[in-house]
Scaffold this active site. Structure first.
Site, PDB file in Angstrom:
ATOM      1  N   CYS A   1       1.002  -1.890  -5.026  1.00 58.28           N
ATOM      2  CA  CYS A   1      -0.075  -2.925  -5.117  1.00 58.28           C
ATOM      3  C   CYS A   1      -0.149  -3.995  -5.986  1.00 58.28           C
ATOM      4  O   CYS A   1      -0.980  -3.796  -6.891  1.00 58.28           O
ATOM      5  CB  CYS A   1      -1.190  -2.229  -4.776  1.00 58.28           C
ATOM      6  SG  CYS A   1      -2.750  -3.154  -4.329  1.00 58.28           S
TER       7      CYS A   1
ATOM      8  N   CYS B   1      -2.320  -8.043   0.512  1.00 61.57           N
ATOM      9  CA  CYS B   1      -2.916  -7.610  -0.429  1.00 61.57           C
ATOM     10  C   CYS B   1      -4.240  -8.498  -0.485  1.00 61.57           C
ATOM     11  O   CYS B   1      -4.518  -9.802  -0.673  1.00 61.57           O
ATOM     12  CB  CYS B   1      -2.180  -8.509  -1.760  1.00 61.57           C
ATOM     13  SG  CYS B   1      -2.982  -7.868  -3.243  1.00 61.57           S
TER      14      CYS B   1
END
Length: 451
Positions: A199, A378
């Site tokens: 991430c 994201c």
């Protein structure tokens, strides 16, 4: 006869028959598997997002007990929630479920750690000495967090009520909100390491959340908010990077590109950073709060198997099919794969139907038709009520789902990230039903207007 011809001849007789050397009726017995030799049709190493999703899909197709999952953890964490925990918006107990309740009931769970991969002999060995022979292997081991690679970091994180924190581990995530509450003035420094990161947007998310928190408590004017990143850009996709730079400028956040954390001295509350463009140049910075993203890598046990990994230690797969470049009965999914996508849960979701269909095709000796386009998402949380939903492919081209510009901060995207996505993860992805938003994107494309 080829390996896949042998495998294909087994498939018609899979129903109702276990290919392993012992039969286990429930999770309580599988947790106590003894050291012995076993066999299975499909072996999955790793019980994270990608491993669970494929375990659900494959066990549903192949039947009970024909899929084994090696996973040592008792708990399965929804890691995208860690940024919200760091900002005090969620609690740690919101972020996990017991592994026994997450893994499909049709699989066999070997509650152990894989320590040796032997692709030439189609076997994986575990820490307790169990050797498992497979017809097909899926590697889904994710990334390991290397906190110990930065001198002084583990010591700093062990100081009660200390000034150093990290959202990346359940062991440390609660320290972050504690640090936000404790700091009153001085430097609040946030880092991004010189390594692959799970991430990659998370280091910025907690940065923006912290800055918003400081404003909410009327102490922002006394705090310098600093982002030291090893990257040469603020975000890899220009479409979103341009929007983020505007936020950074508006909120008076200082950004230092190509600046990598190499050491912490907790006794003096100082951090040492290296200029990656001029490695001989270092900077000593005083901190009143320091949020650290640790260096990451593939698991040591996997990286030592040179037959499976590339020079960087990641499973060497074809980026389109996710099949190993040499061993055609080996696939990978998620963060451990060498595919050059952003390492996110959304990427694993998009990879899951490709890997599933290609593994079934390989089992049946058929050509692989599934193609992964590099999709990743994201949700860049920029505070306590806004979010930019970044979506893009291998070429860093925006691949947006909704019929409005997604490079803008929106409350709707924040609510989706905070409240909708966790349910989607637990109830859909881990059960093998969520394959990413491609279908939704196609449906909404008819409503899109100019951006």
């Amino acid at each position: 006869m080829s390996l896949f011809q042998v495998i294909s001849t087994k498939l018609p007789s899979l129903s109702g028959r276990c290919l392993c050397s012992a039969t286990f009726k429930n999770f309580s017995t599988t947790q106590a598997l003894s050291a012995e030799k076993k066999e299975c049709n499909v072996l999955i190493v790793g019980g994270g997002a990608g491993g669970c999703a494929l375990a659900a899909k494959l066990s549903s197709k192949l039947g009970k007990d024909n899929v084994i999952v090696i996973e040592p953890s008792d708990k399965h964490y929804y890691q995208p929630m860690f940024t919200l925990i760091g900002g005090g918006m969620k609690r740690l107990d919101h972020s996990y479920k017991l592994m026994a309740n997450v893994l499909p009931k049709k699989v066999r769970w070997v509650k152990d750690r894989a320590v040796n991969f032997d692709p030439k002999n189609n076997t994986v060995s575990t820490a307790n000495g169990t050797s498992i022979r497979y017809d097909m292997l899926l590697i889904a081991t994710g990334l390991q967090l290397n906190y110990d690679k930065i001198p002084g970091l583990v010591e700093a994180l062990s100081i009660p009520n200390g000034k150093v924190c990290s959202i990346y581990s359940p062991k440390y995530v609660d320290r972050t909100y504690q640090c936000l509450r404790n700091i009153e003035d001085g430097n609040a420094i946030f880092t991004y390491p010189s390594s692959p990161v799970k991430c990659p947007g998370a280091p910025q998310k907690i940065l923006y959340i912290a800055e918003h928190y400081f404003r909410k408590l009327n102490k922002r004017k006394n705090i310098n908010v600093i982002y030291n990143t090893s990257l040469p850009v603020i975000f890899g996709v220009k479409h979103y990077a341009d929007a983020l730079w505007k936020i950074i400028e508006k909120r008076d956040i200082k950004v230092n590109l190509r600046r990598n954390l190499i050491e912490i001295k907790p006794e003096s509350d100082t951090a040492i950073f290296q200029n990656l463009d001029n490695p001989s140049e270092t900077f000593v910075e005083k901190y009143n709060m320091l949020h650290v993203v640790p260096p990451m890598s593939s698991l040591d046990e996997l990286a030592k198997c040179k037959e499976l990994v590339n020079e960087a230690g990641f499973v060497d797969v074809d980026k389109d099919t996710m099949q190993h470049v040499t061993y055609k009965n080996v696939f990978a999914i998620g963060d451990c794969a060498s595919s050059p996508n952003s390492k996110t849960a959304a990427a694993a979701a998009a990879q899951s139907p490709v890997v599933y269909h290609n593994m079934i095709a390989a089992l049946n000796g058929k050509p692989l038709k599934g193609i992964y386009d590099g999709y990743a998402s994201c949700p860049l949380v920029t505070g306590y009520n806004k979010c930019i939903l970044a979506e893009f492919d291998y070429n860093l081209t925006p691949l947006e789902t909704f019929p409005f510009p997604q490079n803008k901060e929106r409350y709707t995207m924040f609510i989706m990230k905070k409240d909708f996505m966790p349910t989607l993860y637990w109830q859909m992805m881990l059960k093998g039903y969520w394959n990413g938003p491609a279908l939704m994107r196609n449906m909404m494309s008819v409503f899109k207007f100019g951006k």
